[in-house]
Design a protein around this motif. Structure first.
Motif, PDB file in Angstrom:
ATOM      1  N   PRO A 474     -12.037  30.984  25.235  1.00  0.00           N
ATOM      2  CA  PRO A 474     -12.287  32.391  24.881  1.00  0.00           C
ATOM      3  C   PRO A 474     -12.165  32.648  23.382  1.00  0.00           C
ATOM      4  O   PRO A 474     -12.931  33.420  22.814  1.00  0.00           O
ATOM      5  N   MET A 475     -11.191  31.999  22.741  1.00  0.00           N
ATOM      6  CA  MET A 475     -11.024  32.188  21.296  1.00  0.00           C
ATOM      7  C   MET A 475     -12.200  31.585  20.532  1.00  0.00           C
ATOM      8  O   MET A 475     -12.616  32.119  19.495  1.00  0.00           O
ATOM      9  N   ASN A 476     -12.760  30.482  21.037  1.00  0.00           N
ATOM     10  CA  ASN A 476     -13.938  29.899  20.396  1.00  0.00           C
ATOM     11  C   ASN A 476     -15.111  30.870  20.434  1.00  0.00           C
ATOM     12  O   ASN A 476     -15.871  31.001  19.468  1.00  0.00           O
ATOM     13  N   SER A 477     -15.268  31.552  21.555  1.00  0.00           N
ATOM     14  CA  SER A 477     -16.356  32.524  21.666  1.00  0.00           C
ATOM     15  C   SER A 477     -16.150  33.687  20.703  1.00  0.00           C
ATOM     16  O   SER A 477     -17.089  34.146  20.046  1.00  0.00           O
ATOM     17  N   LEU A 478     -14.921  34.173  20.617  1.00  0.00           N
ATOM     18  CA  LEU A 478     -14.630  35.253  19.683  1.00  0.00           C
ATOM     19  C   LEU A 478     -14.814  34.789  18.243  1.00  0.00           C
ATOM     20  O   LEU A 478     -15.296  35.544  17.384  1.00  0.00           O
ATOM     21  N   MET A 479     -14.460  33.535  17.952  1.00  0.00           N
ATOM     22  CA  MET A 479     -14.639  33.005  16.606  1.00  0.00           C
ATOM     23  C   MET A 479     -16.120  32.914  16.261  1.00  0.00           C
ATOM     24  O   MET A 479     -16.541  33.274  15.152  1.00  0.00           O
TER      25      MET A 479
END
Length: 705
Positions: A474-479
């Motif tokens: 999820p953090m990769n997508s937000l990044m």
């Protein structure tokens, strides 16, 4: 004179706000802790244990004071969903424990304080497939719960939400599979010793029970389907009505499903786009032994395709004799809510309580299921969360008056925007709308469906797949979203700067970036000290009261070492994005000749306005029709995609993540404006808001690999 008085009052006002915010944090935490423990009727305890595949798992126990070795109580294991940790199950934990259930809330693998299993693990009952443990630690947690001296191991239930529902079904399957293996081995041995069939069966039953395998007798499945496998290879691939099999069909475990009428995941999970019709799906029929289109609140026996309704008293009797008759009960519930509402909806929680009362306590209800007190804990969480966010800024502004940090303060340069007359207003509005467009137009493309749970082998459409360095899907997508949208914002801003602002006489000082390197480093230090000082209080409150600051899906919670390491890996991108956002807010969105409150509103709206419109349309259609307005990620419904991938990806998970952004983005935008107004530059606000937003998003996120 007025300006000097205001200047003198500034530090004092900030200190007063800081003290008030810190007191609110401490008081709300203490009061929340009292509510969470039923005013002392329940004690809590943190435990860790090693699972069957060698992972270190963390859980929290809620133990009623009347529990003892002489007075064993029924127990319930709670398992949370994907973008959460055990704290999300707190409403259920509070309500069940105050009713006399021992509760274990579990951090599933990679969530909260539970680690992922070490590489190379296997489970024999899952085909000995390497690095595959889809129970996510729930089986071992069930065994730990059953071993507690004050728990009645014959009366244990399991409740999961979303991913947690999938996990508890796998954990229950493991338990029954191990029990069956022990039974079969003992029966074979008894038969080989010359015992007749009846005697061998009796000996086998006693041997299996002596094996000490804890079995659940009741399960509540929320926000997820019955785990239906492909009978040909026992995977979840290519499952349909003809080849689907429910692995727990032969287990004497009583089950109910609880689904929101507007569950965003219904199409993916049940194969029915309108969640209100989930009982018409083939997966529901598999899990109930043939029943279909069952009215909400109906109790019936497994295998009764007609779903002949049982009265509550009949359901109690049937549930109690399930291990003998091999006909456990099933129940189907619906409530007026979305997927995430299952955590916090009074009706959904009461359904689960009542089902456990029926299946674990012979129908006895110590407290009416509708009598719930967890709202007070949620209110304390909201107060504490608001106070924490306020304290971050208040501490920074208080420290900004110290001689060491005061050197970063300089007069704020005028904004590039001055609105006079209709033409000026039209020009400003056009630019404002242009800056609103990139986020909603790109959001679903970039976020994708960032579900990557390695022990489950579930890897969906994550546009930036996790790796050894960036290991949180999820953090990769937000990044990725921050990077692409930030690049578009930068290009737009440079166009405005060079084609419009610079020609009008505005320069670098108007961006809020012009600050000597030494003062930039001081700004970074001030942001770090302010963030760290308040965050230390978050840890203190959690240690003293056993609670953290959360409301609905919004929280700032203590992090373990693995999450801190990830925090610093993702931090540079967050700093760059929020520095750029601060430049746009303070040098372009702010209007020179408008009241300060107007600029605050404009800045808050520009931070999330486009996403808010997208969200309103998406969920407005869901509530109006039962189906979301933007149901699938763009591009995944094309014929070419379907021919190669075989499925379109829903926007459900991205939609839920958007809800959190709509909360924190306007708050961070206002913070940025306040800090820029006081310091004269965007550096302090950019650093501090990056820290705050990142911890807000990362502290509860799953570590994928």
């Amino acid at each position: 004179m007025e300006q000097n008085i205001s200047h003198k009052r500034g530090p004092r006002a900030c200190a007063i706000v800081l003290i008030a915010a810190l007191l609110a944090m401490l008081i709300s935490s203490a009061v929340g802790g009292v509510i969470a423990t039923g005013g002392g009727a329940v004690r809590t305890e943190e435990i860790t244990f090693t699972t069957d595949v060698g992972a270190l798992s963390h859980a929290k126990l809620y133990i009623p004071v009347q529990a003892s070795a002489e007075n064993k109580l029924p127990a319930v294991l709670l398992c949370h969903g994907y973008t959460a940790s055990l704290d999300a199950m707190e409403p259920n934990a509070i309500e069940l424990s105050r009713r006399g259930y021992v509760v274990m809330a579990l951090d599933l693998y990679g969530h909260g304080e539970s680690a992922l299993p070490p590489d190379g693990y296997r489970q024999a009952e899952m085909g000995n497939v390497e690095n595959y443990a889809p129970d996510l630690g729930s089986y071992s947690a069930l065994q730990e719960l059953g071993k507690l001296e004050y728990v009645d191991a014959a009366r244990i239930g399991m409740l999961g939400h979303s991913m947690g529902t999938a996990a508890i079904q796998e954990g229950a399957y493991l338990a029954y599979a191990k029990w069956q293996a022990a039974y079969t081995a003992a029966q074979t041995e008894a038969a080989a010793a010359g015992q007749d069939e009846t005697a061998a069966a009796g000996a086998a039953y006693l041997a299996a029970m002596d094996a000490g395998i804890v079995l659940p007798s009741s399960m509540v499945l929320t926000g997820y389907n019955y785990n239906v496998r492909n009978v040909n290879d026992l995977t979840y691939n290519g499952v349909n009505a003809e080849n689907g099999v429910f692995p727990l069909y032969a287990a004497p475990v009583n089950m109910c499903t609880i689904e929101g009428d507007y569950d965003e995941f219904s199409g993916l999970l049940w194969g029915v786009d309108d969640a209100a019709r989930y009982t018409t799906s083939f997966k529901f029929a598999c899990g109930t032994g043939g029943a279909s289109n069952v009215p909400s609140g109906t109790y019936f026996l497994y295998g009764d395709a007609a779903a002949t309704p049982l009265s509550r008293a009949e359901a109690v009797n049937a549930a109690a004799s399930a291990a003998v008759t091999m006909q456990p009960i099933r129940a189907a519930y619906s409530f007026d809510g979305t997927h995430s509402d299952t955590y916090y909806d009074e009706t959904a929680i009461s359904y689960g309580i009542d089902f456990f009362d029926i299946t674990l306590r012979g129908g006895e209800a110590t407290i009416d299921p509708a009598d719930q007190v967890w709202h007070g804990r949620a209110a304390c969480g909201l107060i504490g969360l608001t106070a924490t966010l306020t304290a971050f800024v208040a501490l920074a502004l208080t420290l900004l008056r110290l001689p060491f940090f005061a050197t970063i303060v300089r007069p704020e340069a005028p904004s590039m925007s001055t609105v006079t007359g209709g033409k000026g207003a039209l020009k400003y509005a056009a630019l404002y709308l242009i800056f609103l467009l990139p986020a909603p137009l790109l959001y679903y493309w970039l976020i994708g469906y960032p579900y990557y749970m390695q022990p489950q082998w579930f890897k969906f459409l994550t546009k930036f797949m996790p790796n050894a360095f960036f290991n949180m899907a999820p953090m990769n997508s937000l990044m990725l979203f921050n990077c692409v949208v930030g690049a578009v914002f930068l290009a737009l801003y440079l166009l405005v700067f060079f084609l419009i602002a610079k020609r009008a006489g505005f320069g670098l000082e108007n961006t809020g970036l012009k600050l000597p390197a030494a003062q930039v480093l001081k700004s970074l230090l001030l942001a770090a000290v302010s963030f760290g000082g308040v965050y230390a209080v978050v840890y203190l409150c959690a240690a003293c009261s056993g609670t953290h600051f959360a409301f609905f899906k919004f929280n700032i919670m203590p992090m373990d070492a693995a999450h801190w390491i990830a925090f610093f890996k993702y931090l540079p991108v967050w700093i760059l994005f929020f520095l750029l956002a601060g430049v746009i807010y303070n040098s372009l969105t702010r209007i020179n000749n408008a009241p300060a409150w107007v600029s605050y509103l404009l800045i808050a709206a520009v931070s999330c306005g486009g996403l808010a419109v997208l969200f309103a349309y998406d969920y407005g259609m869901l509530f109006a029709t039962g189906v979301r307005g933007i149901q699938y990620i763009p591009g995944t419904t094309s014929a070419e995609w379907m021919s190669t991938i075989g499925m379109a990806f829903p926007t459900a998970l991205a939609g839920i993540m958007c809800f959190g952004l709509l909360f924190i983005l306007p708050i961070s935008a206002v913070m940025s404006r306040v800090l820029c107004r006081k310091s004269g530059s965007v550096w302090l606000g950019g650093f501090l808001t990056a820290f705050i937003v990142l911890v807000f998003t990362i502290s509860h996120m799953v570590i994928s690999i």
